[in-house]
Design a protein around this motif. Structure first.
Motif, PDB file in Angstrom:
ATOM      1  N   ASP A   1       0.868  -1.180   0.000  1.00  0.00           N
ATOM      2  CA  ASP A   1       0.000   0.000   0.000  1.00  0.00           C
ATOM      3  C   ASP A   1       0.902   1.227   0.000  1.00  0.00           C
ATOM      4  O   ASP A   1       1.414   1.640   1.039  1.00  0.00           O
ATOM      5  N   THR A   2       1.121   1.788  -1.169  1.00  0.00           N
ATOM      6  CA  THR A   2       2.078   2.880  -1.296  1.00  0.00           C
ATOM      7  C   THR A   2       1.616   3.866  -2.373  1.00  0.00           C
ATOM      8  O   THR A   2       0.499   3.764  -2.868  1.00  0.00           O
ATOM      9  N   THR A   3       2.471   4.777  -2.727  1.00  0.00           N
ATOM     10  CA  THR A   3       2.182   5.765  -3.763  1.00  0.00           C
ATOM     11  C   THR A   3       3.296   5.731  -4.806  1.00  0.00           C
ATOM     12  O   THR A   3       4.485   5.666  -4.461  1.00  0.00           O
ATOM     13  N   TRP A   4       2.884   5.756  -6.071  1.00  0.00           N
ATOM     14  CA  TRP A   4       3.875   5.769  -7.150  1.00  0.00           C
ATOM     15  C   TRP A   4       4.727   7.036  -7.044  1.00  0.00           C
ATOM     16  O   TRP A   4       4.201   8.121  -6.779  1.00  0.00           O
TER      17      TRP A   4
ATOM     18  N   GLN B   1       0.002   8.676  -7.896  1.00  0.00           N
ATOM     19  CA  GLN B   1      -1.213   7.895  -7.665  1.00  0.00           C
ATOM     20  C   GLN B   1      -0.952   6.770  -6.663  1.00  0.00           C
ATOM     21  O   GLN B   1       0.163   6.288  -6.533  1.00  0.00           O
ATOM     22  N   ARG B   2      -2.010   6.364  -6.008  1.00  0.00           N
ATOM     23  CA  ARG B   2      -1.891   5.305  -5.010  1.00  0.00           C
ATOM     24  C   ARG B   2      -1.782   3.947  -5.688  1.00  0.00           C
ATOM     25  O   ARG B   2      -2.457   3.693  -6.672  1.00  0.00           O
ATOM     26  N   PHE B   3      -0.926   3.085  -5.151  1.00  0.00           N
ATOM     27  CA  PHE B   3      -0.777   1.724  -5.659  1.00  0.00           C
ATOM     28  C   PHE B   3      -0.992   0.752  -4.504  1.00  0.00           C
ATOM     29  O   PHE B   3      -0.359   0.851  -3.454  1.00  0.00           O
ATOM     30  N   ARG B   4      -1.922  -0.175  -4.719  1.00  0.00           N
ATOM     31  CA  ARG B   4      -2.235  -1.144  -3.669  1.00  0.00           C
ATOM     32  C   ARG B   4      -2.293  -2.548  -4.269  1.00  0.00           C
ATOM     33  O   ARG B   4      -2.930  -2.780  -5.271  1.00  0.00           O
TER      34      ARG B   4
ATOM     35  N   GLU C   1      -5.630  -5.873  -4.166  1.00  0.00           N
ATOM     36  CA  GLU C   1      -6.804  -5.038  -3.978  1.00  0.00           C
ATOM     37  C   GLU C   1      -8.103  -5.782  -3.694  1.00  0.00           C
ATOM     38  O   GLU C   1      -8.909  -5.346  -2.867  1.00  0.00           O
TER      39      GLU C   1
END
Length: 215
Positions: A157-160, A170-173, A176
């Protein structure tokens, strides 16, 4: 694998699936989250469509209720088809790997069918309240239930980084999707068929060799 062992697998999966779903429905409010670990959460949602929450009404000019009914009927036919396949491979003495995998798939499909067929007429809604089993005012009707999901594994669960083209900031999870024990059984069964394909579907020559060795 015998029919008794296959039925035991199916019963155990169904019990675990339905007990977990009923517990979540009667103890959690919709979208309530319980953090077990940073990478594993209990997150209660309901799925009224197919995989990933897809609905037939998103693609066809039909109402959401009609799409739900069509999907549920399709699932029922699919379960009967899988059930017949399981009975047939047991009767033919197929490899244990194949029978075990199909037993998991059948149990998972049946578990989600129970939600789709019956939950709408035995539970009231979970929006802003804890649902009641055998409610006086259920949220739906026969064949219009929603599948209960609760297993959530946001392993990443992080951000590009900003410098990444198109996705920067953008958020990357990952991972999902939210799923349940029935989904896990189906995925495990399919995974076994893919990974152990040669063991599940041996060639005729291999079957003959095994038969000769056992005789």
């Amino acid at each position: 694998m015998s029919l008794k062992k296959s039925l035991l697998i199916i019963i155990l999966v169904l019990l675990a699936d339905q007990v977990s779903k009923i517990y979540i429905k009667t103890n959690f409010v919709y979208e309530q989250t319980e953090i077990i670990f940073s990478w594993f959460k209990i997150y209660f949602i309901e799925n009224s469509g197919a995989a990933w929450g897809t609905k037939l009404s998103d693609f066809l000019p039909i109402s959401e209720s009609t799409g739900k009914l069509i999907l549920t009927i399709f699932r029922i036919f699919a379960v009967f088809g899988i059930g017949y396949w399981l009975w047939d491979i047991i009767k033919k003495g197929s490899p244990k790997t194949l029978i075990f995998a199909v037993s998991l798939i059948f149990a998972g499909a049946l578990g989600n069918i129970i939600d789709s067929v019956f939950y709408g007429m035995i539970f009231d809604h979970s929006y802003g309240q804890v649902s009641t089993l055998f409610a006086d005012e259920p949220y739906g009707s026969l064949f219009h239930g929603r599948v209960v999901d609760m297993l959530y594994f946001p392993l990443i669960d992080t951000t590009w980084p900003d410098w990444v083209p198109s996705f920067g900031g953008q958020r990357f999870r990952f991972f999902e999707p939210v799923f349940n024990i029935a989904d896990t059984a189906i995925s495990t069964g399919v995974g076994i068929l893919i990974v152990f394909n040669k063991r599940a579907f041996p060639k005729k020559e291999e079957i003959q060799e095994t038969t000769d060795q056992n005789s």
